[in-house]
Design a protein around this motif. Structure first.
Motif, PDB file in Angstrom:
ATOM      1  N   LYS A  57       0.447  -1.502   0.075  1.00  0.00           N
ATOM      2  CA  LYS A  57      -0.036  -0.246   0.029  1.00  0.00           C
ATOM      3  C   LYS A  57       0.923   1.162  -0.122  1.00  0.00           C
ATOM      4  O   LYS A  57       0.720   2.384  -0.932  1.00  0.00           O
ATOM      5  N   LEU A  58       1.696   0.878   0.919  1.00  0.00           N
ATOM      6  CA  LEU A  58       3.096   2.641   0.713  1.00  0.00           C
ATOM      7  C   LEU A  58       3.459   2.699  -0.610  1.00  0.00           C
ATOM      8  O   LEU A  58       3.549   3.885  -0.737  1.00  0.00           O
ATOM      9  N   ALA A  61       0.922   4.504  -2.532  1.00  0.00           N
ATOM     10  CA  ALA A  61       0.943   5.168  -2.552  1.00  0.00           C
ATOM     11  C   ALA A  61       1.930   6.566  -3.012  1.00  0.00           C
ATOM     12  O   ALA A  61       1.562   8.065  -3.121  1.00  0.00           O
ATOM     13  N   LEU A 209      -3.742   9.851  -1.319  1.00  0.00           N
ATOM     14  CA  LEU A 209      -3.444   9.524  -0.192  1.00  0.00           C
ATOM     15  C   LEU A 209      -4.387   9.829   1.291  1.00  0.00           C
ATOM     16  O   LEU A 209      -5.076  11.262   0.788  1.00  0.00           O
ATOM     17  N   GLU A 211      -5.836   9.594   5.174  1.00  0.00           N
ATOM     18  CA  GLU A 211      -5.382   9.618   6.626  1.00  0.00           C
ATOM     19  C   GLU A 211      -5.528   8.179   7.790  1.00  0.00           C
ATOM     20  O   GLU A 211      -4.810   7.201   7.820  1.00  0.00           O
ATOM     21  N   TYR A 216      -6.088   0.877   6.964  1.00  0.00           N
ATOM     22  CA  TYR A 216      -5.145   1.330   7.230  1.00  0.00           C
ATOM     23  C   TYR A 216      -4.418   2.874   7.052  1.00  0.00           C
ATOM     24  O   TYR A 216      -5.465   3.645   7.090  1.00  0.00           O
ATOM     25  N   ARG A 217      -3.978   3.158   8.273  1.00  0.00           N
ATOM     26  CA  ARG A 217      -3.860   4.479   8.682  1.00  0.00           C
ATOM     27  C   ARG A 217      -1.720   4.855   8.039  1.00  0.00           C
ATOM     28  O   ARG A 217      -1.206   4.370   8.247  1.00  0.00           O
ATOM     29  N   PHE A 218      -2.625   6.446   7.337  1.00  0.00           N
ATOM     30  CA  PHE A 218      -0.736   6.704   6.496  1.00  0.00           C
ATOM     31  C   PHE A 218      -0.427   8.311   7.732  1.00  0.00           C
ATOM     32  O   PHE A 218      -1.224   9.029   8.440  1.00  0.00           O
ATOM     33  N   GLY A 235      -1.653  13.361   8.070  1.00  0.00           N
ATOM     34  CA  GLY A 235      -2.277  12.455   8.324  1.00  0.00           C
ATOM     35  C   GLY A 235      -1.813  12.114  10.113  1.00  0.00           C
ATOM     36  O   GLY A 235      -2.101  12.719  10.575  1.00  0.00           O
ATOM     37  N   SER A 246       7.784   1.647   6.687  1.00  0.00           N
ATOM     38  CA  SER A 246       7.522   3.103   6.321  1.00  0.00           C
ATOM     39  C   SER A 246       8.797   2.793   5.238  1.00  0.00           C
ATOM     40  O   SER A 246       9.416   2.072   4.690  1.00  0.00           O
ATOM     41  N   ILE A 259       7.243   8.018   4.377  1.00  0.00           N
ATOM     42  CA  ILE A 259       5.465   7.853   4.437  1.00  0.00           C
ATOM     43  C   ILE A 259       5.367   6.568   5.499  1.00  0.00           C
ATOM     44  O   ILE A 259       5.925   5.460   5.134  1.00  0.00           O
ATOM     45  N   SER A 261       2.985   3.763   6.966  1.00  0.00           N
ATOM     46  CA  SER A 261       1.289   2.826   7.240  1.00  0.00           C
ATOM     47  C   SER A 261       1.504   2.075   8.881  1.00  0.00           C
ATOM     48  O   SER A 261       2.642   1.628   8.873  1.00  0.00           O
TER      49      SER A 261
END
Length: 474
Positions: A57-58, A61, A209, A211, A216-218, A235, A246, A259, A261
């Motif tokens: 996911k990261l 993004a 992107l 939050e 998931y939280r970013f 975020g 990260s 970044i 997650s």
């Protein structure tokens, strides 16, 4: 006689019972411990899979965000090519600005500052306060302007507080009109600065992107820590001090962002697979203890087949060779070629001898991080020996590209490694080789790179090596 005979037969029988009981107890204890250990391995695998999903996911993004910033920089370069003309008016600038950014939601405004004084801006309405602004008089903006002037390249800065009272990011593009065709950038006069003001919320939204998304939280943080810790750019602030995964964001300029997650419910380690492992482990232990040992052997085989170096997390030799074979096959089809860079740390043994293997391990992990930070996502960084690393770079390089890459690697490696009370100087020798230009097989390629590396090491003067491993500061 009867009592004596009874003792002769009863003592071995009693001893056999005790041995059987001891073996049974040991088997049960061993089986339960093994079951617990295997269940822990399964939990680690599940957690690792969860983290891999988060990293995927990261990565998506990050790619989107870096693409949006790259698009903004491209627009800035287009603006730079347009503005170098005589008698430019605000009306003309507004027409061009409208064509350039009206369809780009995250670009809030354009500015043009001859001699670093804002003269033109689009849209003009609502931004009149910025006209006449001398960047040198604004402490929050002047460092990025100065950086763009000195580097003579586009940079991303911010977020900063604007004179209008808002908080935005900026793309700084130095305007360097050539005095004659193909004039080198370094020789061109500095005309002024083109600035694109980016709405950070709109930028992150354009990059997909938020939050929280897909469970998931970013967050995005500045990896340069201040006295109060990392700066939160975007975020969920709770992620800054969590065990979130990260990835570094590669952006132009001095911005060193990461970044992050983290799952909304935390890393998952409990599942039906874990409970089935425990249940089956207990059953197998009660029926036959040897099954547990067979399971451990299978686990050992799986672990032995791992493709990562356990200390640094980099690719190991097996994974490196597999990727090299893939690149050979690709190169044989399309002629793309590839490069390898064989790196060996200088004077690494004295570090272990002076500070211990724990510090030596930290140095190796730091070297791995520096190599990964300097290389592309398509490159492979592998640890192939105690203090030996190989960087595998797809695609043939020109000589100036190769030398530039070697310089960047060397600059990264040769930064001092700081410990409480001491600073360790680091240096390395690097050899390179190109496929298929210099070798037709992987073995020959490695041999050439290794020979060049050792040739560099042997010709390096004793004075250039870190004679004093550390400078005491405590």
């Amino acid at each position: 006689m009867g009592v004596k005979t009874a003792r002769m037969f009863s003592m071995p029988h009693s001893k056999g019972l005790w041995v059987a009981a001891a073996v049974a107890v040991c088997s049960l204890i061993g089986g339960f411990l093994i079951t617990s250990h295997v269940a822990g391995l399964v939990e680690d695998v599940i957690a690792a899979q969860h983290q891999q999903k988060a990293l995927a996911k990261l990565s998506e993004a990050r790619t989107r965000l870096e693409g949006q910033v790259g698009a903004a920089i491209s627009l800035g370069k287009g603006l730079r090519g347009y503005v170098i003309q005589d008698e430019l008016t605000q009306e003309e600038f507004s027409k061009f600005g409208s064509e350039l950014i009206d369809d780009v939601p995250f670009i809030r405004s354009l500015g043009l500052a001859p001699d670093n004084v804002v003269k033109f801006i689009y849209p003009y309405q609502g931004n009149e306060a910025a006209v006449g602004l001398d960047y040198q008089s604004v402490p929050g903006q002047w460092p990025s302007v100065q950086k763009a002037m000195e580097s003579r390249s586009s940079i991303l800065s911010g977020p900063v507080e604007m004179v209008q009272g808002e908080r935005h990011m900026m793309v700084r593009v130095p305007v360097l009109p050539p005095a004659y065709p193909k004039q080198p950038i370094a020789e061109r006069p500095y005309w002024g600065l083109a600035t694109l003001v980016l709405d950070e919320n709109a930028l992150f939204q354009a990059a997909g992107l938020s939050e929280r998304a897909d469970g998931y939280r970013f967050a995005i943080i500045s990896s340069r820590q201040s006295a109060s810790g990392p700066d939160l750019i975007f975020g969920d602030s709770e992620l800054v001090y969590s065990d979130a995964v990260s990835l570094p964001l590669v952006l132009p300029g001095d911005n060193k962002w990461e970044i992050l997650s983290y799952p909304v419910g935390g890393w998952s380690t409990v599942s039906k697979e874990v409970w089935m492992t425990r249940l089956l482990g207990v059953i197998v232990t009660l029926i036959i203890s040897t099954m547990a040992f067979l399971l451990i052997q299978e686990v050992a085989k799986v672990r032995a087949m791992a493709l990562r170096d356990p200390l640094t997390g980099l690719a190991n030799r097996r994974l490196l060779e597999d990727r090299m074979e893939q690149l050979v096959a690709i190169s044989d089809r399309n002629g793309s070629g590839f490069e390898i860079f064989y790196l060996d740390l200088d004077a690494f043994k004295p570090i272990n001898d002076s500070y211990g293997h724990a510090v030596g391990d930290k140095v190796l992990m730091e070297i791995g991080y520096r190599l990964q930070f300097q290389t592309r996502q398509t490159d492979t960084v592998a640890r192939v020996g105690g203090d030996e690393f190989i960087v595998l770079a797809p695609g043939a390089m020109k000589e100036d590209e190769r030398q530039g890459f070697l310089k960047r690697l060397m600059d990264q490696i040769c930064q001092d490694f700081t410990l409480p009370g001491a600073t360790i100087g680091l240096s390395a020798s690097i050899g390179f080789a190109s496929y298929p230009k210099e070798a037709g097989t992987i073995e020959d390629l490695l041999r050439i790179a290794d020979a060049r590396m050792y040739n560099q090491k042997s010709t390096r003067s004793v004075a250039s090596q870190p004679a004093a491993l550390a400078t005491q500061t405590g």
